[in-house]
Design a protein around this motif. Structure first.
Motif, PDB file in Angstrom:
ATOM      1  N   UNK A 271       8.629 -34.214 -27.747  1.00 14.44           N
ATOM      2  CA  UNK A 271       9.539 -34.524 -28.805  1.00 14.44           C
ATOM      3  C   UNK A 271      10.031 -33.102 -29.258  1.00 14.44           C
ATOM      4  N   UNK A 272       9.345 -32.034 -28.803  1.00 10.10           N
ATOM      5  CA  UNK A 272      10.047 -30.677 -28.908  1.00 10.10           C
ATOM      6  C   UNK A 272      10.704 -30.201 -27.863  1.00 10.10           C
ATOM      7  N   UNK A 312      24.102 -36.046 -28.580  1.00 13.21           N
ATOM      8  CA  UNK A 312      24.267 -37.516 -28.545  1.00 13.21           C
ATOM      9  C   UNK A 312      23.172 -38.055 -27.881  1.00 13.21           C
ATOM     10  N   UNK A 313      22.854 -37.614 -26.824  1.00 10.48           N
ATOM     11  CA  UNK A 313      21.507 -38.217 -26.153  1.00 10.48           C
ATOM     12  C   UNK A 313      20.324 -38.046 -26.980  1.00 10.48           C
ATOM     13  N   UNK A 314      20.080 -36.625 -27.419  1.00 11.80           N
ATOM     14  CA  UNK A 314      18.948 -36.761 -28.446  1.00 11.80           C
ATOM     15  C   UNK A 314      18.975 -38.014 -29.298  1.00 11.80           C
ATOM     16  N   UNK A 315      20.191 -37.645 -30.078  1.00  6.40           N
ATOM     17  CA  UNK A 315      20.143 -38.787 -31.286  1.00  6.40           C
ATOM     18  C   UNK A 315      19.886 -40.186 -30.931  1.00  6.40           C
ATOM     19  N   UNK A 317      18.295 -41.573 -27.951  1.00  6.24           N
ATOM     20  CA  UNK A 317      16.894 -41.815 -27.768  1.00  6.24           C
ATOM     21  C   UNK A 317      16.243 -41.729 -28.964  1.00  6.24           C
ATOM     22  N   UNK A 318      16.297 -41.019 -29.790  1.00  8.52           N
ATOM     23  CA  UNK A 318      15.432 -41.266 -31.254  1.00  8.52           C
ATOM     24  C   UNK A 318      15.766 -42.406 -31.877  1.00  8.52           C
ATOM     25  N   UNK A 319      17.009 -42.865 -31.952  1.00 10.74           N
ATOM     26  CA  UNK A 319      17.465 -43.854 -33.028  1.00 10.74           C
ATOM     27  C   UNK A 319      17.303 -45.335 -32.263  1.00 10.74           C
ATOM     28  N   UNK A 320      17.665 -45.209 -30.821  1.00  9.73           N
ATOM     29  CA  UNK A 320      17.604 -46.551 -29.931  1.00  9.73           C
ATOM     30  C   UNK A 320      16.692 -46.774 -29.071  1.00  9.73           C
ATOM     31  N   UNK A 342      19.186 -40.615 -17.272  1.00 11.71           N
ATOM     32  CA  UNK A 342      18.531 -42.172 -18.215  1.00 11.71           C
ATOM     33  C   UNK A 342      17.273 -41.318 -18.779  1.00 11.71           C
ATOM     34  N   UNK A 343      17.399 -41.651 -20.108  1.00  8.01           N
ATOM     35  CA  UNK A 343      16.357 -41.283 -20.923  1.00  8.01           C
ATOM     36  C   UNK A 343      15.575 -42.364 -21.553  1.00  8.01           C
ATOM     37  N   UNK A 344      14.518 -42.276 -21.973  1.00  9.11           N
ATOM     38  CA  UNK A 344      13.743 -43.563 -22.355  1.00  9.11           C
ATOM     39  C   UNK A 344      12.523 -42.854 -23.229  1.00  9.11           C
ATOM     40  N   UNK A 345      12.271 -43.614 -24.533  1.00 11.26           N
ATOM     41  CA  UNK A 345      11.592 -42.931 -25.407  1.00 11.26           C
ATOM     42  C   UNK A 345       9.959 -43.606 -25.119  1.00 11.26           C
ATOM     43  N   UNK A 346       9.060 -42.954 -24.798  1.00  7.30           N
ATOM     44  CA  UNK A 346       7.621 -43.339 -24.414  1.00  7.30           C
ATOM     45  C   UNK A 346       6.835 -43.226 -25.960  1.00  7.30           C
ATOM     46  N   UNK A 347       6.340 -44.473 -26.049  1.00  6.95           N
ATOM     47  CA  UNK A 347       5.697 -44.700 -27.459  1.00  6.95           C
ATOM     48  C   UNK A 347       4.235 -44.706 -27.081  1.00  6.95           C
TER      49      UNK A 347
END
Length: 748
Positions: A271-272, A312-315, A317-320, A342-347
C-alpha cells in the motif's frame, strides 16, 4: 511426615494449588498470543480455559488469606464470587468444546437446566451460607464443565482427524481428556463439608481421612498436567500451521513460475507502492531484474512525475478495489512506454487491503499506429480548412512581406503609406492563419496535460471565422469558471474542428454555428439514462448548427468507420469515428441529437480534473418533492421514459405515460381533470410534440406544459413558446427535472 506438614499448613497447600492454576492460565494466554490466527477451531475458545485457570488460581489465593486472616465477610463474598466466575468459564469452555466437536450440539436447554440446579440446591438444602454457594458452583458448574471438556476434547480430535493426521497429537488429547475427567471428580465432587448430602459424606475431610493427602494437591497436579498437554497440543498446531505455510509458499513459487511465462508485466506492490513481486515479463518490458526492484518505490522508478491519471488510479483502487486505463511509464534506460494497466486490490482473510496487483500490457507500438492514423485524419481536416491554400503559400507570402518594408521606404507619401499598411496587416493576418493551421498539424500527440477548453474553442472560433463562408454566423458561449480537463490539446482540437466542419457542410445556404461549454455534474439518474456516462464532474462542449439535420436511419451509423453521406472524394467517413475514439480515450463520450430540417447538436462530455474542482456530488441536494400531482410523460424512448417516471414517483408524483403524441392527447382527454403537468418530448412518432401540444391546448388552454428537446437552443422552439410553460433540454438530471416541475407548479 509430608502429609502431616500439608495438613498442618493448609495455607501452603492453597498457595501451591492457586499457583498451579494461575500458571495454567498464563501458559494458555502466552500460547494464544503466539498463535494469533489458525484454522483450528479449538483456539477460538481456548481463552475461556485460560481465564478459568487464572481466576481459579486467584480464588485459591483468597482461600489462603481466609486461613490466615479469618473468615472476614469481605473475603467470603469475594471468594464465592471469584470461584463462581472461574467455574462459569470452565462450564462455558466445556459447552463450547461439545458444540465444535463431532457430537450432536447441546441445545440451550442444557445450560438452562444447570442454572436451575445451581440456584435450586441452596434453596432446597435450607443452607444459604457462602460455603453452600461454593459447593453449588462445584457441583453444577465445575463438575459438568470438566466432563463436557473431557468429552469435547475427544470428539474434537475425531472431527479434526484429517487436519491432524500424522501430527502425533492423539496421546495429548487422550491425556487431557483423562485429566479433565479426574478434575471433574476431584474438583467438582470433593467439596467442603456440609450438613446435607452428598457434601456431608464426600468432602475434603473424608478425602484426607481416606488418602492422607489434601485433595488440593491432586488438583494442582492435574492443573500441571493440563498445562503440559495443552502446551504440546498448541505447539503442534503451530508446527502444522508452519508446515502448511511452507506448502503454501511452495505453491506460490510454482504459480510465480507460471506467471513468469506470461508476456504481460505483472507486479505486486504494498500500500506504500513498494514492490513485493516482479515477474519475467516485467523484467523484459522495463529492464529491471526482480532483485533490483523488490522493495523499491514504484513512483520513483516507473514515473517521471505524478500525473492526474495516476492520482485517479490510486484513488479508484482504494475506493472501488480496481482500476483500468492507460499510463505513461519509463524503463530502466529512460525510454517512455505506454501501457494498458489493470490494478486490483488484494485483501487478506479479514477483508483488509493488503497489496495491489498490477498487470501492464505494452501498447506503445499500437499507440504509434493509432497516432499515424490520427495524423492522416488531421491532415484531411487541414485540407478542408485550408481550402484552396497551396502548399507553397508560405513561399508566396515571404517575398511579399519582405518587399513591403522596401516599398514603405520608397513611397513615403500618405496615400501610399495607408495602402502599404493595409497590405502589411492583411499579409500578416494570412501568415497568422497559416501558422495556426501548421500548429494544429504539428502538435505533440498522446500527452495528457491540464488544459482549459476555452483556449481550444477560442482558437477554433478564430479559424472558423477566417475560413468558413460569411453566411454562417459563429457564436460562442464560455463561462469564466469553466473547469479544467486533462487531455491532449491537439487531439481535442481535432475533435471540435471536425464537428465544426461537419456543421459547416450541413449549412450550404448559411445558418448559425454555435459552440458552447459548460460545467456539468452527472448524477446517478443521468448515468442510468446513458450507459457510457459515469457519476462525476464533466465539462460539456456543444457544437450546434441550424442545418439540414440527420435522419434517424443515418444517425444510427454516423460513428461507423468509412460511413459517409458526402459526395465521392469529399469525405473518407473516418472523421466522426476518429473523434469518438479520441473522446473515449479521454474518458468521455458524445451525445447527438438531430431533427431533419432543423439542425444537429453534438455534445462532447470530458471528465473534469477532480483535484481542481469541488465535487458537485459531495453535497446533498435538497430536491423539491411533489404532493401526489399527476404528471403525463410523453416520451418514445423507453429507457428515458422509465427513469423519468421512476424519478417522479420517488419524489411524490403520480405518473401516466404515453409512447407517442396521439396516445398523449388521448390520455389527456381521459384524465384532464387529474393531470397537472404534461411533459412532452418534441420528437414523437405518429404525432410530433408540437402538434400534440397544440391539440392539448385546445382541450384545456390552462394546462401546464413542459417541452422537452435535445436541441440546446431554445430559439428553435420559438414557434411553440407561447404554448408551453417551460423548456427542459435533454439530457436532464434529476435535480433539473424536479426543479422545473416545482417551478411550473408554483407559477401562477
Amino acid at each position: 511426615m509430608l502429609t502431616d506438614f500439608f495438613i498442618k499448613n493448609l495455607d501452603v497447600v492453597f498457595f501451591i494449588y492457586g499457583f498451579a492454576f494461575t500458571i495454567l492460565g498464563i501458559i494458555i494466554f502466552v500460547q494464544l498470543r503466539v498463535t494469533k490466527q489458525s484454522k483450528f477451531r479449538l483456539l477460538d475458545i481456548l481463552w475461556l480455559l485460560a481465564w478459568f485457570g487464572f481466576i481459579h488460581g486467584i480464588s485459591e489465593f483468597i482461600d489462603m488469606f481466609k486461613l490466615i486472616k479469618g473468615n472476614l465477610p469481605f473475603l467470603e463474598i469475594l471468594g464465592a464470587s471469584v470461584l463462581f466466575i472461574s467455574f462459569l468459564s470452565l462450564f462455558l469452555f466445556g459447552y463450547g468444546m461439545i458444540n465444535i466437536g463431532g457430537r450432536k450440539r447441546l441445545g440451550i436447554w442444557f445450560p438452562f437446566t444447570i442454572a436451575l440446579l445451581f440456584l435450586g440446591m441452596p434453596a432446597l438444602s435450607g443452607a444459604t451460607s457462602f460455603d453452600t454457594w461454593n459447593i453449588s458452583s462445584r457441583y453444577f458448574l465445575g463438575f459438568p464443565g470438566a466432563i463436557l471438556s473431557a468429552t469435547g476434547f475427544i470428539s474434537y480430535y475425531k472431527s479434526e482427524a484429517k487436519k491432524l493426521d500424522g501430527a502425533k497429537i492423539e496421546k495429548y488429547f487422550i491425556l487431557i481428556a483423562l485429566l479433565f475427567g479426574l478434575y471433574g471428580i476431584f474438583g467438582g465432587w470433593i467439596v467442603p463439608q456440609a450438613n446435607f448430602y452428598p457434601a456431608s459424606a464426600i468432602n475434603n475431610v473424608w478425602f484426607i481421612s481416606w488418602f492422607g493427602f489434601p485433595v488440593q494437591m491432586f488438583r494442582a497436579l492435574i492443573a500441571v498436567g493440563i498445562a503440559w498437554s495443552l502446551w504440546n497440543i498448541v505447539n503442534i498446531f503451530n508446527i502444522e500451521e508452519a508446515a502448511e505455510r511452507k506448502l503454501a509458499e511452495e505453491k506460490i513459487r510454482e504459480q510465480s513460475a507460471l506467471l513468469d511465462k506470461a508476456h504481460d508485466a505483472i507486479g505486486v506492490w504494498d500500500l506504500e507502492q513498494h514492490f513485493i513481486y516482479w515477474n519475467k515479463g516485467a523484467e523484459h518490458l522495463y529492464g529491471w531484474a526482480a532483485e533490483e526492484i523488490i522493495g523499491k518505490n514504484a513512483d520513483e522508478l516507473l514515473y517521471k512525475e505524478e500525473s492526474a491519471r495516476r492520482i485517479e488510479a490510486k484513488k479508484s483502487v482504494i475506493e472501488k478495489g480496481e482500476w483500468a486505463g492507460e499510463l505513461y511509464e519509463v524503463t530502466k534506460d529512460g525510454k517512455e512506454v505506454i501501457v494498458e494497466s489493470r490494478w486490483t486490490m488484494v485483501r487478506d482473510d479479514a477483508g483488509k487491503p493488503k497489496s495491489i496487483l498490477v498487470i501492464n500490457t505494452d501498447i506503445t507500438e499500437k499507440k504509434k499506429l493509432e497516432a499515424q492514423f490520427l495524423r492522416a485524419q488531421r491532415m484531411e481536416s487541414i485540407g478542408t480548412l485550408a481550402g484552396g491554400i497551396a502548399h507553397d503559400l508560405n513561399n508566396v507570402l515571404t517575398p511579399i512581406m519582405l518587399s513591403l518594408q522596401l516599398l514603405k521606404d520608397k513611397y513615403i507619401d500618405e496615400d501610399c503609406q495607408k495602402l502599404l499598411d493595409m497590405l502589411d496587416r492583411n499579409t500578416k493576418r494570412g501568415a497568422d492563419l497559416i501558422k495556426q493551421v501548421l500548429s494544429f498539424a504539428r502538435g505533440v500527440e498522446g500527452e495528457r496535460n491540464p488544459l482549459q477548453a476555452k483556449h481550444i474553442i477560442t482558437e477554433i472560433e478564430k479559424v472558423a471565422k477566417e475560413t468558413f463562408p460569411r453566411n454562417i454566423e459563429i457564436r460562442t458561449d464560455i463561462p469564466k469558471d469553466l473547469w479544467r480537463i486533462s487531455g491532449d490539446a491537439t487531439q481535442l482540437h481535432q475533435v471540435i474542428m471536425n464537428l465544426c466542419v461537419n456543421a459547416r457542410d450541413a449549412m450550404p445556404s448559411g445558418g448559425t454555428l454555435s459552440i458552447t461549454a459548460s460545467n456539468f455534474f452527472i448524477d446517478e439518474n443521468y448515468a442510468r439514462m446513458h450507459t457510457e456516462a459515469k457519476v462525476g464532474s464533466y465539462i460539456v462542449i456543444a457544437v450546434s448548427d441550424t442545418g439540414t439535420g440527420i435522419s434517424p436511419e443515418v444517425l444510427d451509423r454516423i460513428f461507423e468507420p468509412f460511413f459517409t453521406t458526402k459526395e465521392h472524394g469529399k469525405g473518407t467517413g473516418l472523421g466522426l469515428s476518429t473523434a469518438l475514439g479520441i473522446v473515449k480515450s479521454h474518458g468521455g463520450f458524445i451525445n447527438v441529437y438531430s431533427e431533419v430540417g432543423k439542425g444537429t447538436t453534438f455534445q462532447v462530455y470530458l471528465p473534469a480534473i477532480k483535484t481542481e474542482i469541488k465535487d458537485a456530488g459531495q453535497h446533498k441536494l435538497e430536491l423539491p418533492v411533489g404532493n401526489g400531482e399527476f404528471i403525463l410523460v410523453a416520451e418514445d424512448e423507453v429507457s428515458i421514459c422509465e427513469i423519468t417516471c421512476s424519478t417522479l414517483e420517488a419524489y411524490g408524483y403520480k405518473v401516466l405515460t404515453a409512447e407517442d403524441g396521439e396516445q398523449a392527447v388521448a390520455l389527456y382527454t381521459e384524465n384532464k381533470d387529474k393531470i397537472k403537468i404534461v411533459l412532452m418530448d418534441m420528437m414523437m412518432p405518429v404525432m410530433d410534440g408540437q402538434t400534440s401540444i397544440r391539440a392539448i391546448r385546445k382541450i384545456n388552454p390552462e394546462v401546464k406544459i413542459i417541452a422537452v428537446s435535445g436541441l440546446s437552443e431554445k430559439d428553435r422552439l420559438a414557434n411553440i413558446a407561447h404554448y408551453t410553460n417551460a423548456f427542459l433540454p435533454k439530457p436532464y438530471t434529476a435535480e433539473k427535472l424536479l426543479k422545473t416541475m416545482h417551478e411550473v407548479l408554483s407559477a401562477k
